[in-house]
Design a protein around this motif. Structure first.
Motif, PDB file in Angstrom:
ATOM      1  N   LYS A 108       0.810  -1.226   0.000  1.00  0.00           N
ATOM      2  CA  LYS A 108       0.000   0.000   0.000  1.00  0.00           C
ATOM      3  C   LYS A 108       0.841   1.273   0.000  1.00  0.00           C
ATOM      4  O   LYS A 108       0.353   2.335  -0.371  1.00  0.00           O
ATOM      5  CB  LYS A 108      -0.921   0.037   1.228  1.00  0.00           C
ATOM      6  CG  LYS A 108      -1.902  -1.121   1.298  1.00  0.00           C
ATOM      7  CD  LYS A 108      -2.918  -1.047   0.210  1.00  0.00           C
ATOM      8  CE  LYS A 108      -3.927  -2.163   0.343  1.00  0.00           C
ATOM      9  NZ  LYS A 108      -4.665  -2.379  -0.890  1.00  0.00           N
ATOM     10  N   GLY A 110       3.379   4.287  -0.753  1.00  0.00           N
ATOM     11  CA  GLY A 110       3.839   5.002  -1.947  1.00  0.00           C
ATOM     12  C   GLY A 110       4.336   6.383  -1.563  1.00  0.00           C
ATOM     13  O   GLY A 110       4.462   6.710  -0.373  1.00  0.00           O
ATOM     14  N   ARG A 111       4.585   7.192  -2.562  1.00  0.00           N
ATOM     15  CA  ARG A 111       5.153   8.531  -2.320  1.00  0.00           C
ATOM     16  C   ARG A 111       4.271   9.388  -1.411  1.00  0.00           C
ATOM     17  O   ARG A 111       4.773  10.243  -0.681  1.00  0.00           O
ATOM     18  CB  ARG A 111       5.391   9.237  -3.650  1.00  0.00           C
ATOM     19  CG  ARG A 111       6.408   8.491  -4.504  1.00  0.00           C
ATOM     20  CD  ARG A 111       6.835   9.246  -5.745  1.00  0.00           C
ATOM     21  NE  ARG A 111       7.603   8.389  -6.625  1.00  0.00           N
ATOM     22  CZ  ARG A 111       8.859   8.005  -6.421  1.00  0.00           C
ATOM     23  NH1 ARG A 111       9.493   8.415  -5.350  1.00  0.00           N
ATOM     24  NH2 ARG A 111       9.482   7.229  -7.276  1.00  0.00           N
ATOM     25  N   GLN A 112       2.967   9.166  -1.461  1.00  0.00           N
ATOM     26  CA  GLN A 112       2.060   9.959  -0.624  1.00  0.00           C
ATOM     27  C   GLN A 112       2.251   9.692   0.860  1.00  0.00           C
ATOM     28  O   GLN A 112       1.793  10.463   1.702  1.00  0.00           O
ATOM     29  CB  GLN A 112       0.588   9.702  -1.021  1.00  0.00           C
ATOM     30  CG  GLN A 112       0.038   8.350  -0.639  1.00  0.00           C
ATOM     31  CD  GLN A 112       0.347   7.254  -1.644  1.00  0.00           C
ATOM     32  OE1 GLN A 112       1.206   7.393  -2.500  1.00  0.00           O
ATOM     33  NE2 GLN A 112      -0.354   6.142  -1.541  1.00  0.00           N
ATOM     34  N   HIS A 113       2.956   8.619   1.204  1.00  0.00           N
ATOM     35  CA  HIS A 113       3.203   8.284   2.608  1.00  0.00           C
ATOM     36  C   HIS A 113       4.527   8.859   3.124  1.00  0.00           C
ATOM     37  O   HIS A 113       4.861   8.674   4.282  1.00  0.00           O
ATOM     38  CB  HIS A 113       3.202   6.760   2.796  1.00  0.00           C
ATOM     39  CG  HIS A 113       1.876   6.146   2.533  1.00  0.00           C
ATOM     40  ND1 HIS A 113       1.579   5.489   1.357  1.00  0.00           N
ATOM     41  CD2 HIS A 113       0.747   6.109   3.281  1.00  0.00           C
ATOM     42  CE1 HIS A 113       0.335   5.057   1.396  1.00  0.00           C
ATOM     43  NE2 HIS A 113      -0.203   5.429   2.546  1.00  0.00           N
ATOM     44  N   LYS A 115       7.035  12.077   3.805  1.00  0.00           N
ATOM     45  CA  LYS A 115       7.160  13.524   3.957  1.00  0.00           C
ATOM     46  C   LYS A 115       8.415  13.805   4.773  1.00  0.00           C
ATOM     47  O   LYS A 115       8.613  13.204   5.839  1.00  0.00           O
ATOM     48  CB  LYS A 115       5.928  14.104   4.659  1.00  0.00           C
ATOM     49  CG  LYS A 115       5.970  15.611   4.785  1.00  0.00           C
ATOM     50  CD  LYS A 115       4.721  16.162   5.416  1.00  0.00           C
ATOM     51  CE  LYS A 115       4.855  17.671   5.526  1.00  0.00           C
ATOM     52  NZ  LYS A 115       3.747  18.262   6.244  1.00  0.00           N
ATOM     53  N   ILE A 121       2.415   5.617   8.016  1.00  0.00           N
ATOM     54  CA  ILE A 121       1.280   4.802   7.595  1.00  0.00           C
ATOM     55  C   ILE A 121       0.563   4.264   8.829  1.00  0.00           C
ATOM     56  O   ILE A 121       1.181   4.047   9.878  1.00  0.00           O
ATOM     57  CB  ILE A 121       1.720   3.636   6.672  1.00  0.00           C
ATOM     58  CG1 ILE A 121       0.504   2.883   6.104  1.00  0.00           C
ATOM     59  CG2 ILE A 121       2.684   2.710   7.368  1.00  0.00           C
ATOM     60  CD1 ILE A 121       0.850   1.857   5.026  1.00  0.00           C
ATOM     61  N   ASP A 149       2.150   5.110  -9.301  1.00  0.00           N
ATOM     62  CA  ASP A 149       1.810   6.447  -8.822  1.00  0.00           C
ATOM     63  C   ASP A 149       1.486   6.458  -7.335  1.00  0.00           C
ATOM     64  O   ASP A 149       1.886   7.356  -6.614  1.00  0.00           O
ATOM     65  CB  ASP A 149       0.610   6.999  -9.604  1.00  0.00           C
ATOM     66  CG  ASP A 149       0.956   7.266 -11.059  1.00  0.00           C
ATOM     67  OD1 ASP A 149       2.127   7.569 -11.352  1.00  0.00           O
ATOM     68  OD2 ASP A 149       0.047   7.159 -11.899  1.00  0.00           O
ATOM     69  N   LEU A 150       0.745   5.439  -6.885  1.00  0.00           N
ATOM     70  CA  LEU A 150       0.330   5.407  -5.478  1.00  0.00           C
ATOM     71  C   LEU A 150       0.980   4.295  -4.671  1.00  0.00           C
ATOM     72  O   LEU A 150       0.769   4.196  -3.479  1.00  0.00           O
ATOM     73  CB  LEU A 150      -1.197   5.278  -5.392  1.00  0.00           C
ATOM     74  CG  LEU A 150      -1.978   6.462  -5.941  1.00  0.00           C
ATOM     75  CD1 LEU A 150      -3.478   6.179  -5.892  1.00  0.00           C
ATOM     76  CD2 LEU A 150      -1.654   7.735  -5.178  1.00  0.00           C
TER      77      LEU A 150
END
Length: 173
Positions: A108, A110-113, A115, A121, A149-150
């Motif tokens: 699950k 990805g880059r969105q996780h 920062k 997560i 992407d995700l």
């Protein structure tokens, strides 16, 4: 093929036990059959097709297992030597090594996780929020690999793995 024609109302505890005995040489397979049949017959009871679940009271086989094999450092190094940075196989190993996440969470992320160099997560199993620093070696592996992407880990066609089992089967190969 052998039993699909038999109406569920004609299958009793004796037939379930016989099916288990037929698979006694492979107790995990027998126990999986019992689990599947139990769910099927629970559905049949719930929807009024039969009065009671014939699996109730059927005992699974006792099994002993050492669990999953734990890789040695030599095995990990051998794997990493075979799969260079930039390959999906290497990224999978690096994510496993450097995050310690279960495969259900690994598929699950990805880059969105990420920062400020930290991966965050909420884990599926415990529901706990975890924050993991992205070490330089892992960062290099992520940056060198074509990802989704995700999701960092993607299957052959570039889509995220839909289930931990599919990731596990791919990784095993």
């Amino acid at each position: 093929d052998a039993n699909g024609h038999v109406p569920c109302g004609r299958i009793g505890k004796k037939e379930v036990q016989a099916a288990m005995q037929k698979r006694a040489a492979t107790p995990f397979q027998a126990n999986n059959l019992l689990t599947a049949l139990s769910m099927l017959f629970s559905y049949a009871v719930e929807h009024g097709h039969i009065k009671e679940n014939p699996c109730d009271g059927v005992k699974p086989f006792r099994t002993k297992s050492d669990g999953h094999h734990t890789w040695s450092v030599d095995e990990v190094e051998q794997y990493r030597a075979k799969h260079p940075v930039g390959t999906r196989a290497r990224l999978a190993m690096d994510l496993l090594l450097f995050t310690g996440l279960r495969r259900s969470d690994l598929i699950k992320i990805g880059r969105q996780h990420v920062k400020d160099g930290v991966l965050s997560i909420r884990t599926k199993k415990s529901g706990q929020a975890v924050s993991i620093p992205i070490f330089p070696e892992l960062r290099a592996s992520i940056d060198a690999t074509k990802t989704g992407d995700l999701a960092f880990l993607v299957a052959e066609r570039g889509r995220p793995f839909q289930a931990p089992e599919s990731f596990g089967a791919w990784f095993r190969k």
